[in-house]
Design an enzyme around this catalytic site. Structure first.
Site, PDB file in Angstrom:
ATOM      1  CE  LYS A  27     -10.281  -4.685   5.068  1.00  0.00           C
ATOM      2  NZ  LYS A  27      -9.117  -4.452   5.849  1.00  0.00           N
ATOM      3  NE  ARG A 102      -6.570   1.546   3.983  1.00  0.00           N
ATOM      4  CZ  ARG A 102      -6.158   0.331   3.673  1.00  0.00           C
ATOM      5  NH1 ARG A 102      -6.704  -0.313   2.662  1.00  0.00           N
ATOM      6  NH2 ARG A 102      -5.220  -0.234   4.378  1.00  0.00           N
ATOM      7  NE  ARG A 141      -0.825  -9.297   6.316  1.00  0.00           N
ATOM      8  CZ  ARG A 141      -1.746  -8.344   6.156  1.00  0.00           C
ATOM      9  NH1 ARG A 141      -2.969  -8.674   5.816  1.00  0.00           N
ATOM     10  NH2 ARG A 141      -1.465  -7.086   6.354  1.00  0.00           N
ATOM     11  NE  ARG A 147       0.915  -6.398   3.507  1.00  0.00           N
ATOM     12  CZ  ARG A 147      -0.327  -5.958   3.533  1.00  0.00           C
ATOM     13  NH1 ARG A 147      -1.312  -6.753   3.193  1.00  0.00           N
ATOM     14  NH2 ARG A 147      -0.592  -4.727   3.921  1.00  0.00           N
ATOM     15  NE  ARG A 158      -0.668  -1.616   7.350  1.00  0.00           N
ATOM     16  CZ  ARG A 158      -0.566  -2.948   7.389  1.00  0.00           C
ATOM     17  NH1 ARG A 158       0.477  -3.516   7.951  1.00  0.00           N
ATOM     18  NH2 ARG A 158      -1.499  -3.690   6.851  1.00  0.00           N
TER      19      ARG A 158
HETATM   20  P1  AMP Z   1      -3.826  -3.058   2.818  1.00  0.00           P
HETATM   21  O1  AMP Z   1      -3.266  -4.251   2.096  1.00  0.00           O
HETATM   22  O2  AMP Z   1      -5.289  -2.855   2.598  1.00  0.00           O
HETATM   23  O3  AMP Z   1      -3.460  -3.090   4.288  1.00  0.00           O
HETATM   24  O4  AMP Z   1      -3.122  -1.765   2.187  1.00  0.00           O
HETATM   25  C1  AMP Z   1      -1.721  -1.626   2.224  1.00  0.00           C
HETATM   26  C2  AMP Z   1      -1.351  -0.197   1.947  1.00  0.00           C
HETATM   27  O5  AMP Z   1      -1.782   0.181   0.640  1.00  0.00           O
HETATM   28  C3  AMP Z   1      -1.958   0.835   2.878  1.00  0.00           C
HETATM   29  O6  AMP Z   1      -1.246   0.966   4.102  1.00  0.00           O
HETATM   30  C4  AMP Z   1      -1.849   2.092   2.009  1.00  0.00           C
HETATM   31  O7  AMP Z   1      -0.526   2.557   1.962  1.00  0.00           O
HETATM   32  C5  AMP Z   1      -2.186   1.555   0.624  1.00  0.00           C
HETATM   33  N1  AMP Z   1      -3.635   1.606   0.343  1.00  0.00           N
HETATM   34  C6  AMP Z   1      -4.454   0.528   0.134  1.00  0.00           C
HETATM   35  N2  AMP Z   1      -5.709   0.925  -0.094  1.00  0.00           N
HETATM   36  C7  AMP Z   1      -5.710   2.277  -0.023  1.00  0.00           C
HETATM   37  C8  AMP Z   1      -6.723   3.283  -0.143  1.00  0.00           C
HETATM   38  N3  AMP Z   1      -8.006   2.959  -0.383  1.00  0.00           N
HETATM   39  N4  AMP Z   1      -6.353   4.576  -0.004  1.00  0.00           N
HETATM   40  C9  AMP Z   1      -5.083   4.929   0.220  1.00  0.00           C
HETATM   41  N5  AMP Z   1      -4.073   4.032   0.362  1.00  0.00           N
HETATM   42  C10 AMP Z   1      -4.377   2.712   0.238  1.00  0.00           C
END
Ligand code: AMP
Length: 202
Positions: A27, A102, A141, A147, A158
């Protein structure tokens, strides 16, 4: 109906898109390309939270503990973050949402924000990729971006959180005929062209 592989939106077009898909589905890469193609900003909650962690703000300190565990932050925190971001002037012509909503609660919150603004949601692009492929991408990644939440155990968690909390959004948006399925296993160019044809052909 004209289906084009090249973006036909111009500087005056308005579009609001949600990118949906499990971690490692690509994405983020596609969001960047859509910004260039359609001249609307990408709002990436993960990046916003990582920025807050780097700043060491109160939000960042809180986000850090959730993110390291691969858990979602509470809906009210995310909704207040997005309420502020969506009201910024650069969002007037639309936006690409990556990582938000989410949960069903977040989707309802987004509905309320958009209804208050009187603006519609145009597309929900669902990136489809097999688990094995997304895990492979996350491992790559991790070596590039370091990360902390891309380590194997956290990735599995996740993916599980995605299935439990986020996957119900597919049905939520399918009921409004907004979901467009994007096979996300091809090259970056192929996936981008597919997305543009879906957006421009509708
Ligand atoms: P991502 O980079 O989208 O994989 O997000 C990394 C982390 O950020 C996730 O595992 C959550 O801990 C937090 N996070 C990102 N977006 C959200 C969201 N919309 N709601 C809750 N936690 C979020």
């Amino acid at each position: 109906m004209i289906v084009s592989a090249v973006p036909i939106q111009d500087e005056t077009s308005v579009m609001r898109i949600i990118l949906l898909g499990q971690p490692g589905c690509g994405k983020g890469t596609q969001a960047q390309r859509l910004v260039a193609a359609y001249h609307i900003p990408k709002l990436i909650t993960g990046d916003m939270l990582r920025g807050a962690v780097e700043e060491g703000s109160a939000l960042g300190k809180m986000a850090d503990t959730y993110m390291r565990r691969g858990e979602l932050l509470p809906d009210d925190i995310i909704l207040s973050l997005m309420r502020e971001r969506l009201s910024a002037p650069d969002c007037r012509r639309g936006y690409i949402l990556d990582g938000f909503p989410r949960t069903i609660a977040q989707a309802n919150g987004l509905d309320a924000l958009m209804a208050a603004e009187g603006v519609p949601l145009d597309h929900v692009l669902l990136f489809e990729v097999p688990d094995a492929e997304s895990r492979k991408r996350l491992r790559t990644r991790r070596t590039v971006e370091h990360r902390l939440d891309d380590i194997d155990d956290t990735v599995l968690h996740r993916l599980d959180v995605y299935r439990r909390a986020t996957l119900p959004l597919v049905k939520f948006y399918e009921e409004r005929s907004l979901v467009r399925r994007i096979p996300a296993t091809g090259s970056m160019d192929e996936v981008h062209r597919h997305i543009c044809s879906v957006i421009d052909g509708s």
